[in-house]
Design a protein around this motif. Structure first.
Motif, PDB file in Angstrom:
ATOM      1  N   THR A 353       0.861  -1.187   0.000  1.00  0.00           N
ATOM      2  CA  THR A 353       0.000   0.000   0.000  1.00  0.00           C
ATOM      3  C   THR A 353       0.892   1.230   0.000  1.00  0.00           C
ATOM      4  OG1 THR A 353      -1.709  -1.170   1.259  1.00  0.00           O
ATOM      5  CG2 THR A 353      -1.838   1.238   1.195  1.00  0.00           C
ATOM      6  N   LEU A 354       0.634   2.162  -0.905  1.00  0.00           N
ATOM      7  CA  LEU A 354       1.388   3.411  -0.947  1.00  0.00           C
ATOM      8  C   LEU A 354       0.837   4.392   0.081  1.00  0.00           C
ATOM      9  CD1 LEU A 354       1.642   3.933  -4.832  1.00  0.00           C
ATOM     10  CD2 LEU A 354       3.341   2.883  -3.314  1.00  0.00           C
ATOM     11  N   THR A 355       1.605   5.412   0.367  1.00  0.00           N
ATOM     12  CA  THR A 355       1.174   6.408   1.354  1.00  0.00           C
ATOM     13  C   THR A 355      -0.069   7.172   0.905  1.00  0.00           C
ATOM     14  OG1 THR A 355       2.779   7.961   0.394  1.00  0.00           O
ATOM     15  CG2 THR A 355       3.458   6.729   2.369  1.00  0.00           C
ATOM     16  N   ASP A 356      -0.352   7.188  -0.405  1.00  0.00           N
ATOM     17  CA  ASP A 356      -1.570   7.873  -0.874  1.00  0.00           C
ATOM     18  C   ASP A 356      -2.788   6.959  -0.849  1.00  0.00           C
ATOM     19  OD1 ASP A 356      -1.247   6.160  -3.035  1.00  0.00           O
ATOM     20  OD2 ASP A 356      -1.023   7.736  -4.531  1.00  0.00           O
ATOM     21  N   GLY A 357      -2.619   5.721  -0.339  1.00  0.00           N
ATOM     22  CA  GLY A 357      -3.729   4.779  -0.231  1.00  0.00           C
ATOM     23  C   GLY A 357      -3.844   3.796  -1.379  1.00  0.00           C
ATOM     24  N   THR A 358      -3.062   3.957  -2.432  1.00  0.00           N
ATOM     25  CA  THR A 358      -3.086   3.017  -3.561  1.00  0.00           C
ATOM     26  C   THR A 358      -2.637   1.633  -3.099  1.00  0.00           C
ATOM     27  OG1 THR A 358      -2.607   4.780  -5.139  1.00  0.00           O
ATOM     28  CG2 THR A 358      -2.177   2.523  -5.858  1.00  0.00           C
ATOM     29  N   ILE A 359      -3.405   0.601  -3.495  1.00  0.00           N
ATOM     30  CA  ILE A 359      -3.101  -0.772  -3.094  1.00  0.00           C
ATOM     31  C   ILE A 359      -2.742  -1.596  -4.320  1.00  0.00           C
ATOM     32  CG2 ILE A 359      -4.016  -2.881  -2.049  1.00  0.00           C
ATOM     33  CD1 ILE A 359      -5.898  -1.129  -0.408  1.00  0.00           C
ATOM     34  N   PHE A 360      -1.624  -2.305  -4.253  1.00  0.00           N
ATOM     35  CA  PHE A 360      -1.238  -3.267  -5.279  1.00  0.00           C
ATOM     36  C   PHE A 360      -1.256  -4.659  -4.660  1.00  0.00           C
ATOM     37  CE2 PHE A 360       1.578   0.406  -6.773  1.00  0.00           C
ATOM     38  CZ  PHE A 360       0.661   0.825  -7.740  1.00  0.00           C
ATOM     39  N   ALA A 361      -1.885  -5.625  -5.338  1.00  0.00           N
ATOM     40  CA  ALA A 361      -1.923  -7.006  -4.850  1.00  0.00           C
ATOM     41  C   ALA A 361      -1.939  -7.943  -6.046  1.00  0.00           C
ATOM     42  CB  ALA A 361      -3.154  -7.238  -3.984  1.00  0.00           C
ATOM     43  N   HIS A 362      -1.071  -8.962  -6.024  1.00  0.00           N
ATOM     44  CA  HIS A 362      -0.933  -9.866  -7.159  1.00  0.00           C
ATOM     45  C   HIS A 362      -0.744 -11.294  -6.672  1.00  0.00           C
ATOM     46  CE1 HIS A 362      -0.466  -6.238  -9.529  1.00  0.00           C
ATOM     47  NE2 HIS A 362       0.490  -5.858  -8.698  1.00  0.00           N
ATOM     48  N   GLY A 363      -1.426 -12.226  -7.327  1.00  0.00           N
ATOM     49  CA  GLY A 363      -1.364 -13.632  -6.952  1.00  0.00           C
ATOM     50  C   GLY A 363      -2.723 -14.131  -6.517  1.00  0.00           C
ATOM     51  N   GLY A 364      -2.722 -15.160  -5.643  1.00  0.00           N
ATOM     52  CA  GLY A 364      -3.964 -15.774  -5.211  1.00  0.00           C
ATOM     53  C   GLY A 364      -4.349 -15.410  -3.791  1.00  0.00           C
ATOM     54  N   THR A 365      -5.294 -16.186  -3.248  1.00  0.00           N
ATOM     55  CA  THR A 365      -5.840 -15.892  -1.911  1.00  0.00           C
ATOM     56  C   THR A 365      -5.472 -16.961  -0.890  1.00  0.00           C
ATOM     57  OG1 THR A 365      -7.916 -16.991  -2.521  1.00  0.00           O
ATOM     58  CG2 THR A 365      -7.782 -14.613  -2.866  1.00  0.00           C
ATOM     59  N   GLY A 366      -4.599 -17.890  -1.270  1.00  0.00           N
ATOM     60  CA  GLY A 366      -4.209 -18.931  -0.333  1.00  0.00           C
ATOM     61  C   GLY A 366      -3.164 -18.464   0.663  1.00  0.00           C
ATOM     62  N   GLY A 367      -2.776 -19.366   1.562  1.00  0.00           N
ATOM     63  CA  GLY A 367      -1.724 -19.053   2.518  1.00  0.00           C
ATOM     64  C   GLY A 367      -2.172 -18.125   3.625  1.00  0.00           C
ATOM     65  N   SER A 368      -1.221 -17.781   4.477  1.00  0.00           N
ATOM     66  CA  SER A 368      -1.477 -16.873   5.601  1.00  0.00           C
ATOM     67  C   SER A 368      -0.975 -15.478   5.267  1.00  0.00           C
ATOM     68  CB  SER A 368      -0.758 -17.377   6.859  1.00  0.00           C
ATOM     69  OG  SER A 368      -1.205 -18.680   7.195  1.00  0.00           O
ATOM     70  N   VAL A 369      -1.668 -14.466   5.794  1.00  0.00           N
ATOM     71  CA  VAL A 369      -1.326 -13.074   5.526  1.00  0.00           C
ATOM     72  C   VAL A 369      -0.317 -12.581   6.556  1.00  0.00           C
ATOM     73  CG1 VAL A 369      -2.206 -10.712   5.347  1.00  0.00           C
ATOM     74  CG2 VAL A 369      -3.597 -12.622   4.547  1.00  0.00           C
ATOM     75  N   VAL A 370       0.728 -11.904   6.068  1.00  0.00           N
ATOM     76  CA  VAL A 370       1.675 -11.212   6.946  1.00  0.00           C
ATOM     77  C   VAL A 370       1.824  -9.787   6.433  1.00  0.00           C
ATOM     78  CG1 VAL A 370       2.950 -13.265   7.678  1.00  0.00           C
ATOM     79  CG2 VAL A 370       3.632 -12.076   5.583  1.00  0.00           C
ATOM     80  N   SER A 371       2.081  -8.850   7.344  1.00  0.00           N
ATOM     81  CA  SER A 371       2.104  -7.446   6.962  1.00  0.00           C
ATOM     82  C   SER A 371       3.137  -6.688   7.784  1.00  0.00           C
ATOM     83  CB  SER A 371       0.716  -6.830   7.146  1.00  0.00           C
ATOM     84  OG  SER A 371       0.688  -5.500   6.690  1.00  0.00           O
ATOM     85  N   LEU A 372       3.695  -5.655   7.199  1.00  0.00           N
ATOM     86  CA  LEU A 372       4.667  -4.808   7.880  1.00  0.00           C
ATOM     87  C   LEU A 372       4.409  -3.358   7.522  1.00  0.00           C
ATOM     88  CD1 LEU A 372       7.283  -4.598   9.614  1.00  0.00           C
ATOM     89  CD2 LEU A 372       8.574  -4.751   7.460  1.00  0.00           C
ATOM     90  N   ALA A 373       4.107  -2.524   8.541  1.00  0.00           N
ATOM     91  CA  ALA A 373       3.895  -1.090   8.332  1.00  0.00           C
ATOM     92  C   ALA A 373       5.229  -0.367   8.455  1.00  0.00           C
ATOM     93  CB  ALA A 373       2.905  -0.553   9.351  1.00  0.00           C
ATOM     94  N   LEU A 374       5.553   0.492   7.492  1.00  0.00           N
ATOM     95  CA  LEU A 374       6.811   1.219   7.481  1.00  0.00           C
ATOM     96  C   LEU A 374       6.667   2.575   8.156  1.00  0.00           C
ATOM     97  CD1 LEU A 374       7.287  -1.025   5.357  1.00  0.00           C
ATOM     98  CD2 LEU A 374       8.590   0.646   4.023  1.00  0.00           C
ATOM     99  N   GLY A 375       7.737   3.025   8.792  1.00  0.00           N
ATOM    100  CA  GLY A 375       7.747   4.343   9.400  1.00  0.00           C
ATOM    101  C   GLY A 375       7.848   5.438   8.351  1.00  0.00           C
ATOM    102  N   ALA A 376       7.691   6.680   8.793  1.00  0.00           N
ATOM    103  CA  ALA A 376       7.672   7.821   7.873  1.00  0.00           C
ATOM    104  C   ALA A 376       8.982   7.972   7.107  1.00  0.00           C
ATOM    105  CB  ALA A 376       7.365   9.100   8.642  1.00  0.00           C
TER     106      ALA A 376
END
Length: 450
Positions: A353-376
């Motif tokens: 996800t970009l800082t302007d809210g744009t979301i890019f996602a590619h591939g399927g829906t399997g597996g487990s979700v992991v996420s990391l939020a970046l600092g400013a």
């Protein structure tokens, strides 16, 4: 045998590319040539001499002149003689002689990561025997610089359109070109393109609308296609009444049916610098022609994009092509805010996800979700990918993202076949290009300046 300067340079370029050359600018040339390879018993093409000997002479000249990429049409029954004398390290395998093959082949000093043959949806036997063979076009993604972290690709198309001037021929030929336009819109989205071949079309022919449609085709991420001949010799204005060429052509201003179109992209600046009919270098020893078509040679200069660049592609050329480049090209100073992956035994999807809210996602829906939020003031600067085999195809099994702060995020399962991608100094990862299905088949990273 002593190598010419141009040939030696081409060999050196190929070797450097194989060794992961980190080039951000350079030049290359492209030749398109119909080699008159129909069996002599069917068509002598009005060319004197023995067809096998003429084919062998052309194969040798492609190497002698050090031409980077040569697109061949009508390479049917004398194909082996061309390859016997040619020394380009990258060459397509023939699809066969008449009536089995398309006659389309490529020899190149530059490697490619994907190649496929596509048959025309329509053909016409109204005045020629165009339905005798499965004519169509080929697609290949050529690496003109293949360093893992900063690479440059051009999508090359080679075509042989329907011949003749009867209504059925015109309908089929215009549909041929539309088929290429549609393919480019899907498979070359966000990429630089070179389209070369025997179009069997002239701007002065009333019914030949396809080549004009090619020029008018939309490109949401950058400039439209140009005809190098129209651009450089006619200042981008389609000539109203150029004369038809003889063979050899008397000059480069007359019009032939063989053409080369191209476009740049936000990832790659591309500019044609010279175009010429190259017939006088492709003559028999006695001065007769080797083929009934004037070969067309175009020289290009290129440089990496100033606002977007990409890594090399990793994985297998399967699934559907995707590109975040068109969206990123319209974004002012994109920055990654959050990285999101899905994975289990393999890498299921990648996203951010970009800082302007744009979301890019590619591939399927399997597996487990992991996420990391970046600092400013934190940036995604490095990634590692690992590949493996699934159902006989190469896919990405694992990803590891590393930020400028040293934090990391992983998904999938590591293998023994891995590669690390590092953003150029002062740049960060802000998107993706590649091929996807239910998982991530092929992947590269898109960079933007911090």
């Amino acid at each position: 045998m002593k190598l010419s300067t141009s040939r030696l340079a081409a060999f050196s370029s190929a070797l450097l590319l194989e060794g992961a050359l980190a080039a951000t600018s350079g030049n290359f040339d492209v030749l398109t040539i119909n080699v008159a390879g129909l069996p002599a018993i069917l068509n002598d093409n009005g060319v004197p001499g023995d067809k096998a000997a003429n084919a062998a002479a052309m194969g040798a000249k492609f190497s002698e002149y050090g031409i980077d990429v040569v697109q061949l049409q009508e390479d049917f029954n004398y194909h082996a003689h061309i390859y016997r004398t040619n020394t380009h390290p990258h060459r397509t395998a023939t699809s066969g002689g008449v009536p089995f093959g398309s006659g389309l082949n490529t020899v190149s000093y530059l490697p490619w990561v994907d190649f496929r043959r596509i048959k025309w949806n329509k053909c016409s036997d109204a005045s020629q025997s165009d339905c005798l063979t499965p004519k169509g076009f080929t697609f290949m993604r050529v690496a003109i610089s293949s360093d893992s972290s900063t690479a440059a690709y051009v999508d090359f198309y080679n075509l042989h359109a329907d011949a003749g001037v009867e209504p059925g021929d015109l309908t089929a030929r215009n549909d041929n070109v539309k088929q290429v336009v549609d393919y480019i819109a899907t498979w070359s989205k966000g990429n630089a393109v070179v389209v070369a071949g025997d179009f069997n079309s002239r701007y002065t022919r009333t019914g030949d609308t396809g080549i004009r449609d090619l020029l008018a085709s939309e490109n949401p991420s950058g400039p439209r296609l140009k005809d190098a001949w129209v651009e450089l010799l006619y200042n981008n204005v389609i000539p109203q009444s150029p004369s038809s060429c003889g063979n050899p052509a008397a000059n480069d201003l007359c019009e032939i049916v063989d053409k080369v179109f191209y476009r740049a992209s936000p990832l790659l600046n591309l500019q044609a610098t010279d175009v010429r009919y190259d017939t006088l270098r492709f003559l028999q020893a006695d001065g007769n022609i080797l083929t009934d078509h004037n070969p067309v040679l175009v020289n290009y200069t290129w440089s990496s994009g100033a606002s977007l660049r990409q890594s090399s592609l990793f994985g297998g050329p399967h699934g559907t092509w995707f590109s975040d480049v068109p969206v990123l090209a319209g974004t002012n100073k994109p920055k990654t805010a959050t990285i999101t992956f899905r994975g289990g035994s393999r890498l299921d999807s990648v996203g951010l996800t970009l800082t302007d809210g744009t979301i890019f996602a590619h591939g399927g829906t399997g597996g487990s979700v992991v996420s990391l939020a970046l600092g400013a003031t934190e940036y995604w600067t490095q990634a590692e990918l690992c590949s493996g085999q699934r159902n006989g195809q190469t896919r990405n099994f694992y990803i590891r993202a590393v930020t400028s702060s040293g934090r990391s995020l992983t998904a999938g399962s590591a293998t023994s076949s891995c590669q690390t991608f590092t953003a150029p100094s002062g740049w960060e990862i802000v998107g993706f290009v590649g091929q996807e299905g239910s998982e991530v088949d092929q992947l590269a990273f898109v960079y933007a300046p911090r």
